[in-house]
Design a protein around this motif. Sequence first.
Motif, short mmCIF file in Angstrom:
data_model
loop_
_atom_site.label_atom_id
_atom_site.label_comp_id
_atom_site.label_asym_id
_atom_site.label_seq_id
_atom_site.Cartn_x
_atom_site.Cartn_y
_atom_site.Cartn_z
N ALA A 26 84.40 45.83 41.75
CA ALA A 26 83.07 45.21 41.46
C ALA A 26 82.96 43.46 41.76
CB ALA A 26 82.71 45.30 39.92
N LYS A 27 84.05 43.00 41.30
CA LYS A 27 84.17 41.65 41.48
C LYS A 27 83.92 41.20 43.12
CE LYS A 27 86.89 37.66 40.31
NZ LYS A 27 88.24 37.04 39.57
N LYS A 28 84.67 42.10 44.13
CA LYS A 28 84.57 42.01 45.56
C LYS A 28 83.28 42.35 46.12
CE LYS A 28 89.63 42.25 45.90
NZ LYS A 28 90.84 42.72 46.42
N TYR A 29 82.99 43.45 45.40
CA TYR A 29 81.57 44.04 45.88
C TYR A 29 80.25 43.05 45.57
CZ TYR A 29 77.63 47.45 45.92
OH TYR A 29 76.45 48.10 46.32
N ARG A 30 80.43 42.48 44.66
CA ARG A 30 79.40 41.29 44.16
C ARG A 30 79.55 39.93 45.02
NH1 ARG A 30 76.73 45.29 42.63
NH2 ARG A 30 77.28 46.14 40.48
N ASN A 31 80.37 40.07 46.28
CA ASN A 31 80.42 38.71 47.05
C ASN A 31 79.32 38.42 47.66
OD1 ASN A 31 81.36 36.76 48.62
ND2 ASN A 31 83.17 37.86 49.51
N PRO A 32 78.67 37.34 47.43
CA PRO A 32 77.40 37.09 48.13
C PRO A 32 77.61 36.84 49.63
CG PRO A 32 78.23 34.99 46.74
CD PRO A 32 79.20 36.26 46.64
N ALA A 64 83.75 51.66 54.09
CA ALA A 64 82.89 50.64 53.31
C ALA A 64 83.77 49.74 52.26
CB ALA A 64 81.85 51.54 52.77
N ILE A 65 84.44 50.50 51.73
CA ILE A 65 85.41 49.79 50.73
C ILE A 65 86.10 48.67 51.39
CG2 ILE A 65 87.45 49.99 48.97
CD1 ILE A 65 86.01 52.72 48.58
N HIS A 66 86.64 49.01 52.61
CA HIS A 66 87.56 48.10 53.41
C HIS A 66 86.72 46.83 53.88
CE1 HIS A 66 90.64 46.76 56.30
NE2 HIS A 66 89.69 46.82 57.22
N TYR A 67 85.60 47.04 54.00
CA TYR A 67 84.66 45.83 54.33
C TYR A 67 84.56 44.98 53.23
CZ TYR A 67 80.42 43.37 54.66
OH TYR A 67 79.39 42.31 54.92
#
Length: 135
Positions: A26-32, A64-67
């Motif tokens: 979640a922390k990496k996913y919220r990367n602006p 997608a996760i890798h990105y």
Amino acid sequence: MKGTDHFKRTIYMYLEQRAEEDALFAKKYRNPAKNMDECVTHILNYVQKSGCNGFTDGEIFGQAIHYYEENEIEVGKPMDCQVVVNHVVKLTAEEKAEARQNAVRKYQEEELRKLQNRHRPSARKENQPQPSLFD
């Protein structure tokens, strides 16, 4: 909904669910600095480079996760293509009601057009002389 939009929505829904379940992701996913359009571009470029035509859900979701997990990742150039997704779109009750109303309206307009055209005279002209084989 176009295939590519459906594809993007499917990836987005998967990533949202994954972010709810995994706090580290979640922390990496919220990367602006990251966004869904670049994620899809990354996946499409991966698919093109592979030369394959079909992939499992796990392979695509893994890309997608890798990105999102990689800080420095080559996204590639955006491409114009259509993506086929084998997932069924689930419509909300509101979307279903709107689709039904549109279908009923279209049917009514079509039937009205048929009724209006029924009373119009035919395009053939009756006053033209008929050619004769014996003249």
